[in-house]
Enzyme design. Structure first.
Site, PDB file in Angstrom:
ATOM      1  CB  ILE A 131      -0.998  -0.008   1.175  1.00  0.00           C
ATOM      2  CG1 ILE A 131      -1.732   1.331   1.312  1.00  0.00           C
ATOM      3  CG2 ILE A 131      -0.340  -0.329   2.513  1.00  0.00           C
ATOM      4  CD1 ILE A 131      -3.190   1.203   1.082  1.00  0.00           C
ATOM      5  CB  ALA A 188      -9.701  15.408   1.445  1.00  0.00           C
ATOM      6  CD  GLU A 195       3.299  11.538  -2.371  1.00  0.00           C
ATOM      7  OE1 GLU A 195       3.690  12.712  -2.440  1.00  0.00           O
ATOM      8  OE2 GLU A 195       2.378  11.066  -3.072  1.00  0.00           O
ATOM      9  CB  SER A 223       1.353  12.802  10.195  1.00  0.00           C
ATOM     10  OG  SER A 223       2.328  12.095  10.919  1.00  0.00           O
ATOM     11  CD  GLU A 242       3.572  11.474  18.746  1.00  0.00           C
ATOM     12  OE1 GLU A 242       3.706  10.894  17.652  1.00  0.00           O
ATOM     13  OE2 GLU A 242       4.151  11.086  19.778  1.00  0.00           O
ATOM     14  N   GLY A 284       7.433  13.956   1.363  1.00  0.00           N
ATOM     15  CA  GLY A 284       6.884  15.192   1.946  1.00  0.00           C
ATOM     16  C   GLY A 284       5.506  15.019   2.555  1.00  0.00           C
ATOM     17  CD  GLU A 286      -2.358   0.629   7.999  1.00  0.00           C
ATOM     18  OE1 GLU A 286      -3.127   1.120   7.142  1.00  0.00           O
ATOM     19  OE2 GLU A 286      -1.159   0.925   8.082  1.00  0.00           O
ATOM     20  N   GLY A 324      19.781  -7.365  31.791  1.00  0.00           N
ATOM     21  CA  GLY A 324      21.055  -6.674  32.013  1.00  0.00           C
ATOM     22  C   GLY A 324      21.780  -6.461  30.691  1.00  0.00           C
TER      23      GLY A 324
HETATM   24  C1  LIG Z   1       9.145   0.470   8.690  1.00  0.00           C
HETATM   25  C2  LIG Z   1       8.075   1.352   8.115  1.00  0.00           C
HETATM   26  C3  LIG Z   1       7.080   0.783   7.319  1.00  0.00           C
HETATM   27  C4  LIG Z   1       6.100   1.612   6.747  1.00  0.00           C
HETATM   28  N1  LIG Z   1       5.187   1.059   5.873  1.00  0.00           N
HETATM   29  C5  LIG Z   1       4.383   1.889   5.145  1.00  0.00           C
HETATM   30  C6  LIG Z   1       3.584   1.384   4.070  1.00  0.00           C
HETATM   31  O1  LIG Z   1       3.564   0.178   3.787  1.00  0.00           O
HETATM   32  N2  LIG Z   1       2.832   2.260   3.359  1.00  0.00           N
HETATM   33  C7  LIG Z   1       2.809   3.609   3.634  1.00  0.00           C
HETATM   34  O2  LIG Z   1       2.131   4.347   2.940  1.00  0.00           O
HETATM   35  N3  LIG Z   1       3.563   4.127   4.651  1.00  0.00           N
HETATM   36  C8  LIG Z   1       4.353   3.298   5.406  1.00  0.00           C
HETATM   37  N4  LIG Z   1       5.138   3.817   6.410  1.00  0.00           N
HETATM   38  C9  LIG Z   1       5.091   5.237   6.695  1.00  0.00           C
HETATM   39  C10 LIG Z   1       4.478   5.595   8.053  1.00  0.00           C
HETATM   40  O3  LIG Z   1       3.107   5.341   8.059  1.00  0.00           O
HETATM   41  C11 LIG Z   1       4.861   7.049   8.346  1.00  0.00           C
HETATM   42  O4  LIG Z   1       6.239   7.066   8.633  1.00  0.00           O
HETATM   43  C12 LIG Z   1       4.070   7.642   9.494  1.00  0.00           C
HETATM   44  O5  LIG Z   1       2.715   7.767   9.161  1.00  0.00           O
HETATM   45  C13 LIG Z   1       4.611   9.007   9.960  1.00  0.00           C
HETATM   46  O6  LIG Z   1       4.825   9.857   8.875  1.00  0.00           O
HETATM   47  P1  LIG Z   1       6.261  10.591   8.720  1.00  0.00           P
HETATM   48  O7  LIG Z   1       7.305   9.546   8.855  1.00  0.00           O
HETATM   49  O8  LIG Z   1       6.251  11.414   7.506  1.00  0.00           O
HETATM   50  O9  LIG Z   1       6.370  11.516   9.997  1.00  0.00           O
HETATM   51  P2  LIG Z   1       5.805  13.033  10.145  1.00  0.00           P
HETATM   52  O10 LIG Z   1       4.405  13.086   9.683  1.00  0.00           O
HETATM   53  O11 LIG Z   1       6.798  13.966   9.531  1.00  0.00           O
HETATM   54  O12 LIG Z   1       5.834  13.205  11.725  1.00  0.00           O
HETATM   55  C14 LIG Z   1       7.003  13.606  12.467  1.00  0.00           C
HETATM   56  C15 LIG Z   1       6.566  13.829  13.916  1.00  0.00           C
HETATM   57  O13 LIG Z   1       5.593  14.882  13.983  1.00  0.00           O
HETATM   58  C16 LIG Z   1       4.447  14.421  14.651  1.00  0.00           C
HETATM   59  N5  LIG Z   1       3.241  15.043  14.100  1.00  0.00           N
HETATM   60  C17 LIG Z   1       2.875  15.155  12.793  1.00  0.00           C
HETATM   61  N6  LIG Z   1       1.692  15.764  12.698  1.00  0.00           N
HETATM   62  C18 LIG Z   1       1.294  16.050  13.959  1.00  0.00           C
HETATM   63  C19 LIG Z   1       0.147  16.684  14.537  1.00  0.00           C
HETATM   64  N7  LIG Z   1      -0.868  17.144  13.781  1.00  0.00           N
HETATM   65  N8  LIG Z   1       0.079  16.805  15.880  1.00  0.00           N
HETATM   66  C20 LIG Z   1       1.075  16.342  16.660  1.00  0.00           C
HETATM   67  N9  LIG Z   1       2.180  15.749  16.196  1.00  0.00           N
HETATM   68  C21 LIG Z   1       2.289  15.595  14.856  1.00  0.00           C
HETATM   69  C22 LIG Z   1       4.428  12.918  14.412  1.00  0.00           C
HETATM   70  O14 LIG Z   1       3.633  12.240  15.376  1.00  0.00           O
HETATM   71  C23 LIG Z   1       5.907  12.593  14.542  1.00  0.00           C
HETATM   72  O15 LIG Z   1       6.252  12.470  15.891  1.00  0.00           O
HETATM   73  C24 LIG Z   1       6.098   3.003   7.021  1.00  0.00           C
HETATM   74  C25 LIG Z   1       7.090   3.550   7.867  1.00  0.00           C
HETATM   75  C26 LIG Z   1       8.082   2.758   8.360  1.00  0.00           C
HETATM   76  C27 LIG Z   1       9.174   3.420   9.170  1.00  0.00           C
END
Ligand SMILES: Cc1cc2nc3c(=O)[nH]c(=O)nc-3n(C[C@H](O)[C@H](O)[C@H](O)COP(=O)(O)OP(=O)(O)OC[C@H]3O[C@@H](n4cnc5c(N)ncnc54)[C@H](O)[C@@H]3O)c2cc1C
Length: 378
Positions: free
Chosen positions: A121, A176, A125, A130, A365, A127, A240, A337
């Protein structure tokens, strides 16, 4: 199917893992990926997409059977495999089952159940994580087709995938409402796999970058409604998150089992460390933490099975169980340990693997945001 069938099925899963995964897991972790053929073996053993109807290659089993697979894989400490399997059987396949046309279902689902076609899935991206509304991957109409351009990152099963359920923008100005899902056959020209990324845990899990360069795709591969992608993501996310919760509880249970073995054999000051009050109280706290979360998880599993699971409850169970898993694996490692910090002791892997569970599938979060929204609005 009743409890007895479920437990018989659990035994089958355990045997499969003991015979086909345990002897090789260390090697796969070092290689940074498990072999694609494992999916074929699991398909052959009837362990993929089990709750899918028989007409699409599943065995039409209740949802609990799919959970039992995830539970045993996670409990035995193979969380990398659990994460890839759930993306295939519990995320990608249900999207196609729930939203696909008959042609899409026939094209992908039987091969997903047999393990010939692996599902991924693609939402995240570079950029947009979340904040998925910030995604840039575009699907632009071109005659009867669309041209897809952009990239995704962190995509589980990216190296092995035969089909990607891909989130795109078909109307970048519509917010959206401009999001559309596609089923992307990875043999199409214009699809490119990037690196399998290095991670601090889940080493044998395949987590990759994907690139789309003028990928021409028929409009028949639109999954669900044109412009309805965001709503579809919201509808499918509860499963999920629930399955992540199932893996979190089982993974914590596995860590506890490993810890009990250790503290009853390791000695300090001439006595097993299990005899110290601190060790006993820590184990008691861990056990209680797991059982409370297991009870809530079972309630949520039943809600999903009878169609009453909602977005807020799914966020609560994901938040609660993955935070518990983090606490438990950390407390367990402490009882080992210095040995707990050594990679040759499996508890170190439980601890490192658990860390991601609070991040993917929506961070803790974001779960809190979803829950708070149900209480006081935006
Ligand atoms: C091993 C692994 C497998 C994955 N598999 C998939 C996959 O199969 N398909 C897919 O599409 N994605 C996948 N992901 C992506 C994953 O879902 C995202 O990494 C995750 O949703 C967070 O997005 P980001 O890494 O861009 O962090 P960011 O969105 O940049 O967040 C950075 C920090 O800011 C905080 N934050 C962001 N917005 C807010 C808010 N409104 N309020 C408070 N705090 C906030 C977050 O909680 C986090 O602590 C995977 C990631 C990993 C590491």
């Amino acid at each position: 199917m009743g409890t007895e069938e479920l437990e018989l099925f659990r035994d089958t899963v355990k045997r499969f893992l003991a015979d086909n995964v345990e002897p090789h897991y260390e090697k796969w972790e070092k290689a940074g990926i498990f072999p694609k053929d494992l999916y074929l073996q699991m398909g052959e053993a009837g362990l993929l997409c089990v709750d899918q109807p028989e007409e699409y290659g599943g065995i039409g089993a209740p949802f609990e059977f799919s959970c039992v697979i995830v539970e045993e894989v996670a409990r035995m400490g193979f969380l990398a495999l659990a994460s890839n399997l759930t993306v295939h059987s519990d995320i990608a396949a249900p999207y196609i089952l729930h939203l696909g046309s008959e042609a899409q279902k026939q094209k992908y689902l039987p091969k997903m159940a047999s393990g010939e076609c692996i599902g991924a899935i693609g939402m995240t991206e570079p950029g947009a994580g979340s904040d998925l509304q910030g995604m840039k991957t575009s699907a632009t109409p071109d005659g009867d087709d669309y041209l897809i351009n952009g990239s995704k990152t962190f995509i589980t099963n990216g190296q092995h995938a035969g089909v990607v359920v891909l989130a795109t923008k078909t109307d970048p100005k519509a917010g959206a409402r401009g999001t559309t899902l596609f089923t992307v056959d990875t043999t199409l020209p214009g699809f490119k796999r990037g690196r399998n990324l290095d991670k601090i845990g889940l080493h044998s899990a395949d987590t990759s970058e994907l690139f789309f360069d003028n990928l021409r795709i028929s409009k028949d591969e639109v999954l669900g409604r044109l412009g309805g992608g965001f709503g579809h993501l919201i509808d499918e996310l509860p499963r999920e998150r629930l399955v992540l919760a199932v893996s979190a509880v089982a993974h914590a249970q596995g860590a506890l089992e490993k810890t009990i073995e250790y503290v009853t054999t390791r000695k300090a000051f001439g006595t097993p460390i299990a005899s110290f009050q601190n060790t006993r109280f820590e184990l008691a706290k861990i056990k209680t933490d797991i059982e409370i979360h297991r009870a809530y998880m079972e309630k949520c599993t039943a809600m999903y099975a009878n169609g009453t699971m909602d977005v807020t409850t799914a966020a609560m169970i994901k938040l609660a169980t993955t935070e518990m898993e983090g606490r438990v694996t950390d407390a367990c490692l402490q009882l080992f340990g210095g040995y707990g910090y050594m990679t040759e002791y499996p508890i170190s892997r439980y601890w490192a693997d658990a860390r991601i569970q609070r991040i993917y599938g929506g961070t803790s979060e974001i779960m809190k945001e979803v829950i708070a929204r149900s209480l006081v609005g935006r």
